[in-house]
Design an enzyme around this catalytic site. Structure first.
Site, PDB file in Angstrom:
ATOM      1  N   GLY A 215       8.810 -11.709 -10.233  1.00  0.00           N
ATOM      2  CA  GLY A 215       7.743 -11.156  -9.314  1.00  0.00           C
ATOM      3  C   GLY A 215       7.208  -9.337 -10.267  1.00  0.00           C
ATOM      4  N   GLY A 217       7.600  -5.230  -9.571  1.00  0.00           N
ATOM      5  CA  GLY A 217       8.074  -4.039  -8.697  1.00  0.00           C
ATOM      6  C   GLY A 217       9.438  -3.895  -8.704  1.00  0.00           C
ATOM      7  N   GLY A 218       9.660  -3.169  -8.559  1.00  0.00           N
ATOM      8  CA  GLY A 218      11.361  -2.082  -8.747  1.00  0.00           C
ATOM      9  C   GLY A 218      12.342  -3.525  -8.587  1.00  0.00           C
ATOM     10  N   ILE A 219      12.072  -4.145  -7.829  1.00  0.00           N
ATOM     11  CA  ILE A 219      13.838  -4.722  -7.325  1.00  0.00           C
ATOM     12  C   ILE A 219      13.593  -5.639  -8.289  1.00  0.00           C
ATOM     13  CG2 ILE A 219      14.920  -6.450  -5.514  1.00  0.00           C
ATOM     14  CD1 ILE A 219      13.988  -4.427  -3.206  1.00  0.00           C
ATOM     15  N   GLU A 238       4.389 -16.086 -14.249  1.00  0.00           N
ATOM     16  CA  GLU A 238       3.155 -15.520 -14.079  1.00  0.00           C
ATOM     17  C   GLU A 238       3.008 -14.650 -14.749  1.00  0.00           C
ATOM     18  OE1 GLU A 238       2.547 -15.640 -10.227  1.00  0.00           O
ATOM     19  OE2 GLU A 238       2.413 -13.220  -9.997  1.00  0.00           O
ATOM     20  N   LEU A 313       7.920  -7.394   2.412  1.00  0.00           N
ATOM     21  CA  LEU A 313       7.817  -6.180   2.619  1.00  0.00           C
ATOM     22  C   LEU A 313       8.941  -6.336   4.125  1.00  0.00           C
ATOM     23  CD1 LEU A 313       4.204  -5.668   2.410  1.00  0.00           C
ATOM     24  CD2 LEU A 313       5.878  -5.116   1.505  1.00  0.00           C
ATOM     25  N   GLY A 336       2.010 -15.691  -6.278  1.00  0.00           N
ATOM     26  CA  GLY A 336       2.559 -16.617  -7.132  1.00  0.00           C
ATOM     27  C   GLY A 336       3.807 -16.812  -5.969  1.00  0.00           C
ATOM     28  N   LYS A 361      10.811   3.802   5.251  1.00  0.00           N
ATOM     29  CA  LYS A 361       9.850   4.607   5.588  1.00  0.00           C
ATOM     30  C   LYS A 361      11.755   5.237   6.653  1.00  0.00           C
ATOM     31  CE  LYS A 361       5.879   3.889   8.171  1.00  0.00           C
ATOM     32  NZ  LYS A 361       4.895   3.828   9.195  1.00  0.00           N
TER      33      LYS A 361
END
Length: 431
Positions: A215, A217-219, A238, A313, A336, A361
């Site tokens: 997917g 994103g950073g991770i 995807e 999240l 997906g 945060k």
């Protein structure tokens, strides 16, 4: 009439092309950088000429002029998946969204459950046989082309002519415009020490010869960066991005050991650099397909040892993932994630990883929670979840009881929150 004569007859300006849009129409636009800027800029410029026109898309990457709350009665965005460009519209009460599994969107369009009167899309230049390639994103757009009254294409020499089920013929096109501006480039996300720690845990569980779905994103990209020493990895995903290109250049991806479509890298949209887009052009290793092929759990699950890496999240003690909203406020979309979690569960030797930092945060909020924040949209269910990974370790949940899941998740929560999570679990009779 030859295909070149048809091309010449259908070539118009962007302002002329948008006259094919009628009041009340929904315009389907493909994912991310496949969006056609000349057409959407023309629509924005003339938006006050229309009434109740909707633009539907996954992950808009530019903030076009039509994203204007003062003209929402003329043209407004109805998202399949929100982005930074489209979130404000929902907050202002002028946007809307379609909840859906990514893999099922073509079916919903085919059945008339998602409207698709018009298609706007970028395409490659036409070949000698009259075909264009939707090399950046065939996704749900191929289904919309079958359904639409008007198909308007923006021909751009910077769009790759990719192979796979991603081609349309000049005879299917209502009107075309030409534009040679560079395809928008999207860089890799920032990777910090938390992302690196999570990436190492996941990378250690991926064996040579596995097939990857990664997917955005950073991770997920942190995982990719730690796989460069692996051998004979395959790709069925995807999104194809620069992280995957890095693995290919390192020799880690060969696609040779894939049992399903061996030798082929499979994806439904591209998001990255000019280098990536050039790599896709007429590359026989790569096939771009509609999302009901790439993301269908039955199809993707035919890949043995399918490793799926996606971010969330927030996750609760039972394993419910809230990956697309902040409470009731949409942040992104289902995309997906659920498709590929289910694909990995079907796969022989497959593993589905949900990755997240333990806190948000500045370490003031735990992302592992007793129950999801009220109103949170559940993206992946407790029945599908398997591996959950934070910077503190791996929790394997599939086949585990509620108490076992709770214990495993608390063990990988941030140490500052483990005490209060334990107390909450006791009050819920989970410990």
């Amino acid at each position: 009439m030859t295909v070149h004569a048809q091309y010449a007859a259908k070539r118009v300006t962007a302002a002329e092309a948008i006259r094919n849009v009628h009041n009340g129409d929904t315009i389907v636009v493909p994912t991310a950088v496949a969006e056609p800027p000349a057409l959407l800029n023309a629509l924005s410029e003339h938006r006050r000429d229309f009434r109740d026109v909707k633009v539907s898309q996954i992950l808009a990457v530019r903030k076009f002029g039509y994203l204007d709350p003062t003209t929402a009665e003329n043209v407004r965005h109805v998202a399949y998946f929100f982005s930074g460009a489209t979130r404000p519209g929902f907050k202002e009460g002028v946007g809307d969204f379609y909840p859906s599994y990514f893999s099922e969107m073509p079916q919903l369009i085919d059945r008339g459950l998602m409207p698709a009167e018009v298609v706007f899309t970028q395409v490659s230049p036409m070949d000698e046989h009259g075909y264009f390639s939707l090399g950046l994103a065939p996704d749900y757009t191929m289904a919309a082309i079958r359904k639409a009254r008007a198909v308007i294409v923006e021909v751009n020499p910077n769009v790759p002519f990719a192979f796979g089920n991603c081609h349309i013929h000049i005879s299917q096109v209502t009107a075309l415009v030409e534009n040679d501006e560079p395809v928008l480039e999207v860089g890799l996300p920032t990777i910090g020490p938390v992302q690196e720690a999570i990436g190492k845990y996941v990378a250690d569980m991926i064996e040579d010869g596995s097939t990857l779905q990664i997917g955005y994103g950073g991770i997920p990209d942190a995982v990719v960066m730690q796989l460069t020493h692996k051998h004979d990895l395959g790709i069925h995903t995807e999104m194809v991005g620069d992280g995957i290109l890095t693995l290919l250049e390192a020799g880690a991806v060969t696609n040779r050991r894939k049992n399903f479509m061996p030798g082929k890298m499979v994806a439904t949209f591209a998001l990255g650099s000019k280098k990536l887009y050039k790599f896709l052009h007429r590359n026989p290793m790569v096939e771009m397909h509609p999302v009901d092929f790439t993301n269908d759990p039955y199809i993707a699950g035919q890949n043995d040892n399918l490793m799926c890496i996606n971010a969330t999240l927030e996750i609760d003690f039972l394993g419910q993932c809230g990956s697309e909203s902040l409470g009731p406020l949409p942040y992104s979309g289902t995309g997906g994630q659920s498709d590929f979690v289910r694909s990995a569960n079907r796969s022989k030797g497959g593993k589905a990883f949900i990755v997240l930092p333990s806190t948000a945060k500045d370490n003031t909020i735990s992302r592992i929670v007793p129950t999801l924040t009220p109103g949170t949209h559940v993206s992946t269910s407790k029945n599908d979840i398997n591996y959950v990974v934070t910077e503190y370790g791996v929790a394997q949940l599939r086949g585990k009881s509620a108490k076992q899941r709770t214990q495993a998740l608390i063990a990988i929560a941030h140490p500052d929150f483990r005490g209060q999570l334990t107390e909450a679990a006791k009050k819920m009779n989970l410990l």
